[in-house]
Design a protein around this motif. Structure first.
Motif, mmCIF file in Angstrom:
data_model
loop_
_atom_site.group_PDB
_atom_site.id
_atom_site.type_symbol
_atom_site.label_atom_id
_atom_site.label_comp_id
_atom_site.label_asym_id
_atom_site.label_seq_id
_atom_site.Cartn_x
_atom_site.Cartn_y
_atom_site.Cartn_z
ATOM 1 N N LYS A 1 0.849 -1.192 0.000
ATOM 2 C CA LYS A 1 0.000 0.000 0.000
ATOM 3 C C LYS A 1 0.884 1.241 0.000
ATOM 4 C CE LYS A 1 -3.921 2.150 2.101
ATOM 5 N NZ LYS A 1 -5.280 1.873 1.871
ATOM 6 N N LYS A 2 0.439 2.267 -0.710
ATOM 7 C CA LYS A 2 1.200 3.509 -0.815
ATOM 8 C C LYS A 2 0.381 4.678 -0.296
ATOM 9 C CE LYS A 2 3.806 2.013 -4.856
ATOM 10 N NZ LYS A 2 5.200 2.156 -4.556
ATOM 11 N N TYR A 3 1.062 5.609 0.348
ATOM 12 C CA TYR A 3 0.453 6.853 0.804
ATOM 13 C C TYR A 3 1.271 8.011 0.267
ATOM 14 C CZ TYR A 3 -2.265 4.239 4.257
ATOM 15 O OH TYR A 3 -3.131 3.376 4.862
ATOM 16 N N VAL A 4 0.590 9.043 -0.211
ATOM 17 C CA VAL A 4 1.244 10.282 -0.620
ATOM 18 C C VAL A 4 0.944 11.300 0.472
ATOM 19 C CG1 VAL A 4 1.444 12.038 -2.399
ATOM 20 C CG2 VAL A 4 0.900 9.682 -3.041
ATOM 21 N N VAL A 5 1.990 11.889 1.030
ATOM 22 C CA VAL A 5 1.826 12.769 2.187
ATOM 23 C C VAL A 5 2.482 14.124 1.954
ATOM 24 C CG1 VAL A 5 1.642 10.841 3.812
ATOM 25 C CG2 VAL A 5 3.872 11.841 3.343
ATOM 26 N N CYS A 6 2.091 15.095 2.768
ATOM 27 C CA CYS A 6 2.633 16.453 2.682
ATOM 28 C C CYS A 6 4.024 16.570 3.300
ATOM 29 C CB CYS A 6 1.695 17.436 3.395
ATOM 30 S SG CYS A 6 0.077 17.591 2.633
ATOM 31 N N GLU A 7 4.318 15.747 4.293
ATOM 32 C CA GLU A 7 5.591 15.836 4.990
ATOM 33 C C GLU A 7 6.748 15.429 4.071
ATOM 34 O OE1 GLU A 7 2.430 15.602 7.962
ATOM 35 O OE2 GLU A 7 2.879 14.386 6.227
ATOM 36 N N SER A 8 7.911 16.040 4.309
ATOM 37 C CA SER A 8 9.105 15.692 3.546
ATOM 38 C C SER A 8 9.705 14.391 4.082
ATOM 39 C CB SER A 8 10.142 16.807 3.650
ATOM 40 O OG SER A 8 10.671 16.862 4.967
ATOM 41 N N VAL A 9 10.603 13.821 3.312
ATOM 42 C CA VAL A 9 11.308 12.611 3.749
ATOM 43 C C VAL A 9 12.029 12.886 5.068
ATOM 44 C CG1 VAL A 9 13.239 11.078 3.194
ATOM 45 C CG2 VAL A 9 11.528 11.600 1.445
ATOM 46 N N ASP A 10 12.686 14.034 5.173
ATOM 47 C CA ASP A 10 13.411 14.368 6.406
ATOM 48 C C ASP A 10 12.470 14.482 7.607
ATOM 49 O OD1 ASP A 10 15.862 14.382 5.101
ATOM 50 O OD2 ASP A 10 15.814 16.548 4.734
ATOM 51 N N GLU A 11 11.290 15.040 7.402
ATOM 52 C CA GLU A 11 10.316 15.147 8.495
ATOM 53 C C GLU A 11 9.852 13.767 8.945
ATOM 54 O OE1 GLU A 11 7.730 19.147 8.016
ATOM 55 O OE2 GLU A 11 7.769 17.859 6.227
ATOM 56 N N ILE A 12 9.657 12.862 8.013
ATOM 57 C CA ILE A 12 9.222 11.508 8.360
ATOM 58 C C ILE A 12 10.324 10.782 9.127
ATOM 59 C CG2 ILE A 12 8.478 9.268 7.473
ATOM 60 C CD1 ILE A 12 7.241 10.836 5.096
ATOM 61 N N VAL A 13 11.555 10.922 8.674
ATOM 62 C CA VAL A 13 12.676 10.309 9.392
ATOM 63 C C VAL A 13 12.711 10.824 10.826
ATOM 64 C CG1 VAL A 13 15.195 10.207 9.555
ATOM 65 C CG2 VAL A 13 14.074 9.869 7.337
ATOM 66 N N GLU A 14 12.524 12.129 11.009
ATOM 67 C CA GLU A 14 12.532 12.718 12.351
ATOM 68 C C GLU A 14 11.381 12.180 13.201
ATOM 69 O OE1 GLU A 14 12.066 17.090 14.437
ATOM 70 O OE2 GLU A 14 12.892 16.965 12.410
ATOM 71 N N LYS A 15 10.191 12.076 12.633
ATOM 72 C CA LYS A 15 9.034 11.564 13.373
ATOM 73 C C LYS A 15 9.239 10.109 13.799
ATOM 74 C CE LYS A 15 5.457 14.447 11.234
ATOM 75 N NZ LYS A 15 4.479 14.802 12.249
ATOM 76 N N VAL A 16 9.746 9.290 12.891
ATOM 77 C CA VAL A 16 9.979 7.878 13.217
ATOM 78 C C VAL A 16 11.060 7.764 14.283
ATOM 79 C CG1 VAL A 16 10.789 5.657 12.317
ATOM 80 C CG2 VAL A 16 9.187 7.028 10.981
ATOM 81 N N THR A 17 12.127 8.542 14.141
ATOM 82 C CA THR A 17 13.220 8.510 15.117
ATOM 83 C C THR A 17 12.728 8.912 16.501
ATOM 84 O OG1 THR A 17 14.820 9.012 13.377
ATOM 85 C CG2 THR A 17 15.522 9.415 15.650
ATOM 86 N N LYS A 18 11.941 9.984 16.582
ATOM 87 C CA LYS A 18 11.399 10.425 17.877
ATOM 88 C C LYS A 18 10.470 9.374 18.475
ATOM 89 C CE LYS A 18 11.690 15.426 17.446
ATOM 90 N NZ LYS A 18 10.943 16.682 17.371
ATOM 91 N N PHE A 19 9.640 8.761 17.638
ATOM 92 C CA PHE A 19 8.721 7.732 18.125
ATOM 93 C C PHE A 19 9.485 6.542 18.685
ATOM 94 C CE2 PHE A 19 6.301 3.808 17.178
ATOM 95 C CZ PHE A 19 5.283 3.983 18.099
#
Length: 65
Positions: A36-54
């Motif tokens: 499954k694919k999702y297209v999102v507003c967040e940048s790749v760097d923002e996603i990396v930061e969110k996953v890292t913080k989580f």
């Protein structure tokens, strides 16, 4: 779990353990392990930061208990 925003500005929460890869094409496309694919507003760097913080939050919680 990380909170993301679809292109239609709707917010949703994604289980980050299911992320197989993500890329900027120029929109950010997240591909899950089930294909499954999702297209999102967040940048790749923002996603990396969110996953890292989580993940860091999980480790911190585990070490405190």
């Amino acid at each position: 779990m990380i909170r993301l925003t679809k292109l239609n500005k709707m917010s949703f929460v994604l289980n980050s353990d299911l992320i197989e890869c993500f890329e900027s094409t120029p929109d950010t496309v997240i591909t899950l392990t089930n294909g499954k694919k999702y297209v999102v507003c967040e940048s790749v760097d923002e996603i990396v930061e969110k996953v890292t913080k989580f993940k860091a939050g999980i480790l911190k919680y585990a070490n405190n208990n």
